[in-house]
Design an enzyme around this catalytic site. Structure first.
Site, mmCIF file in Angstrom:
data_model
loop_
_atom_site.group_PDB
_atom_site.id
_atom_site.type_symbol
_atom_site.label_atom_id
_atom_site.label_comp_id
_atom_site.label_asym_id
_atom_site.label_seq_id
_atom_site.Cartn_x
_atom_site.Cartn_y
_atom_site.Cartn_z
ATOM 1 C CE LYS A 33 3.622 -4.504 2.814
ATOM 2 N NZ LYS A 33 3.505 -5.873 2.144
ATOM 3 C CE1 TYR A 242 -18.632 20.140 -8.647
ATOM 4 C CE2 TYR A 242 -17.260 19.233 -6.717
ATOM 5 C CZ TYR A 242 -17.719 19.801 -7.420
ATOM 6 O OH TYR A 242 -15.979 21.033 -7.580
HETATM 7 C C1 LIG Z 1 3.568 -6.503 3.376
HETATM 8 C C2 LIG Z 1 4.242 -7.541 3.871
HETATM 9 C C3 LIG Z 1 4.254 -8.234 4.572
HETATM 10 C C4 LIG Z 1 3.265 -7.850 6.083
HETATM 11 O O1 LIG Z 1 1.969 -8.356 5.714
HETATM 12 P P1 LIG Z 1 0.894 -8.419 6.893
HETATM 13 O O2 LIG Z 1 -0.737 -8.701 6.228
HETATM 14 O O3 LIG Z 1 0.359 -6.287 7.089
HETATM 15 O O4 LIG Z 1 1.132 -8.630 8.113
HETATM 16 C C5 LIG Z 1 4.869 -9.223 4.997
HETATM 17 N N1 LIG Z 1 6.328 -9.880 4.461
HETATM 18 C C6 LIG Z 1 5.756 -9.624 2.886
HETATM 19 C C7 LIG Z 1 6.866 -9.556 2.203
HETATM 20 C C8 LIG Z 1 5.066 -8.042 2.833
HETATM 21 O O5 LIG Z 1 5.387 -7.473 1.341
#
Ligand SMILES: *Cc1c(COP(=O)(O)O)cnc(C)c1O
Length: 332
Positions: A33, A242
């Protein structure tokens, strides 16, 4: 422009460690994601396929479509299907939205076992199952998400217990596919006994845990490199950037590099950031460029997002996902 480099060797070594922890490569669902945690969606999908990963988890339908060809299974966490797909599964986060799902879609039911964020409450699972049936959806799996898998405060065990009880009652009705582990939860398992793990940060090599485990051998996959725009000698008493917040105490070479907060690097790292090669920042991070006490043509800005996170007062997840899609990504 600054460049992101992705280490194939580190990524594959991390996947080896994850595989060892779960005794299966088939059950690894790589969480891709948000542009693969800033690493680049297609780049990481391609590497995952090369390794033999068959499953991926994404946020939206659009992300799923982009990488559909690389995987056999995709789980969308937060979107509704407009038409059914053989490969893409959709998460049910809310009973009221079930009627918006296209008939024939494959779905996975997310259950809230204590995070109190998304998912159906355990008490409402029955109602959700009825609504899924009525809508003509195909239920493939029931899953939950841990709020505190990376903390030793007892909340993880409570959620696990609650999910175990639910699993038992659902098994009695013929529902047999479950998953609950994110990266931190996976490295807490003595024996992994579910159907899948949704692994994100561990695969990217930036997992932090308050207990010893194989996770300590994971290595960061992403590094950020920047190129010099210009260079000059700063005389004692002269300010840089800056506000002129960096003032040379003696004559030093300061160079300007082609990355800034518009590329997703935190401005809060201004003034006190030091690179892995011990190069000091000179003043504030600007929008498109930043100065360092260095004469290097090319500068390694970071190779472990956890160090930047410490400096910026945040977590590696935020450092990584902040890196903008316009940055070039190169696998080496
Ligand atoms: C983002 C997410 C994960 C992954 O989590 P990590 O801590 O990066 O392993 C797993 N399950 C769900 C539902 C998520 O939203």
């Amino acid at each position: 422009m600054a460049e992101i480099r992705l280490s194939r060797a580190n990524f594959f070594a991390n996947l080896d460690i994850i595989k060892e922890q779960m005794q299966s490569v088939e059950k690894i669902a790589l969480v891709l994601k948000d542009n693969a945690y800033g690493h680049g969606l297609c780049e990481m999908a391609q590497l995952a396929q090369e390794y033999g990963i068959k499953r991926a988890v994404v946020r939206s339908n659009a992300e799923a479509k982009k990488i559909e060809e690389f995987f056999e299974y995709l789980l969308v966490l937060a979107d509704t299907p407009k038409s059914p797909s053989k490969k893409i599964r959709y998460t049910i986060n809310n009973i009221q939205k079930i009627k918006k799902f296209a008939r024939g879609s494959i779905v996975e039911l997310k259950v809230d076992t204590g995070m109190s964020r998304n998912g159906v409450r355990v008490a409402d699972v029955e109602e959700a199952l009825l609504a899924i049936e009525k809508q003509g959806l195909v239920l493939e799996s029931v899953f939950t998400h841990h709020a505190s898998a990376d903390e030793l405060d007892g909340k993880y065990e409570k959620q696990k217990e609650k999910f175990s009880k639910l699993k038992e009652s659902l098994k009695a009705r013929g529902i047999n596919s479950f998953h609950s582990c994110n990266s931190a939860a996976l490295f807490r398992q003595k024996e992994f006994d579910e159907d899948m793990v949704r692994v994100g940060i561990a695969a990217y090599g930036c997992l932090e845990l308050p207990f010893a485990s194989n996770a300590q051998k994971l290595k960061p996959v992403l590094s950020l490199y920047a190129k010099q725009n210009s260079s000059r000698v700063i005389e004692s008493g002269e300010g840089v950037g800056y506000g002129g917040t960096f003032v040379a105490e003696e004559s030093v070479v300061v160079s300007n590099y082609d990355f800034g907060y518009a590329d997703g690097f935190f401005r809060s790292c201004s003034c006190n950031y030091i690179t892995p090669q011990n190069v000091q920042i000179a003043g504030r991070i600007s929008m498109d460029n930043s100065s360092f006490v260095s004469d290097k043509e090319e500068l390694l800005i970071f190779d472990d997002a956890r160090e930047v996170a410490k400096c910026a007062g945040t977590i590696s997840y935020e450092v990584l996902t902040s890196l903008k899609p316009h940055l070039k990504r190169r696998i080496f």
